[in-house]
Design a protein around this motif. Structure first.
Motif, short mmCIF file in Angstrom:
data_model
loop_
_atom_site.label_atom_id
_atom_site.label_comp_id
_atom_site.label_asym_id
_atom_site.label_seq_id
_atom_site.Cartn_x
_atom_site.Cartn_y
_atom_site.Cartn_z
N ILE A 55 -91.13 -51.76 -18.79
CA ILE A 55 -90.07 -51.77 -17.79
C ILE A 55 -89.36 -53.12 -17.84
O ILE A 55 -90.00 -54.16 -17.68
N MET A 78 -83.88 -51.77 -13.03
CA MET A 78 -85.04 -51.55 -13.86
C MET A 78 -84.68 -50.53 -14.95
O MET A 78 -83.91 -49.62 -14.72
N ARG A 86 -86.36 -55.67 -16.35
CA ARG A 86 -85.44 -55.98 -15.25
C ARG A 86 -84.07 -56.19 -15.87
O ARG A 86 -83.94 -56.85 -16.91
#
Length: 85
Positions: free
Chosen positions: A39, A1, A41
């Motif tokens: 955020i 993340m 990935r």
């Protein structure tokens, strides 16, 4: 993340993790630049980052079109595109 900082682009995030931009876009289903605080990935992909040149194809770069797709999370290839080998 990874949390996006002010002014960062997809390219900035890709460079920070030595990944092709296509991998960041596909993994996060982005349709534009990320927003500050978003955020992301980060896909767990391995390989050497390389800038494709005119005349090169997926098979030449990764051994097969399927391997190219798995490593780069896209079917696209164009000169100047950064790809994982």
């Amino acid at each position: 993340m990874y949390k996006v900082k002010r002014g960062q682009t997809i390219r900035d995030a890709a460079e920070a993790f030595r990944l092709p931009e296509s991998a960041i876009i596909a993994c996060n289903r982005l349709d534009g630049e990320p927003r500050e605080g978003e955020i992301l990935r980060i896909p767990d992909l391995r390989g050497n980052l390389y800038t494709a040149r005119a005349g090169e194809d997926k098979k030449l770069l990764c051994g097969s079109e399927e391997n190219f797709r798995e490593k780069n999370m896209t079917d696209l290839l164009y000169p100047g595109m950064r790809v994982l080998l």
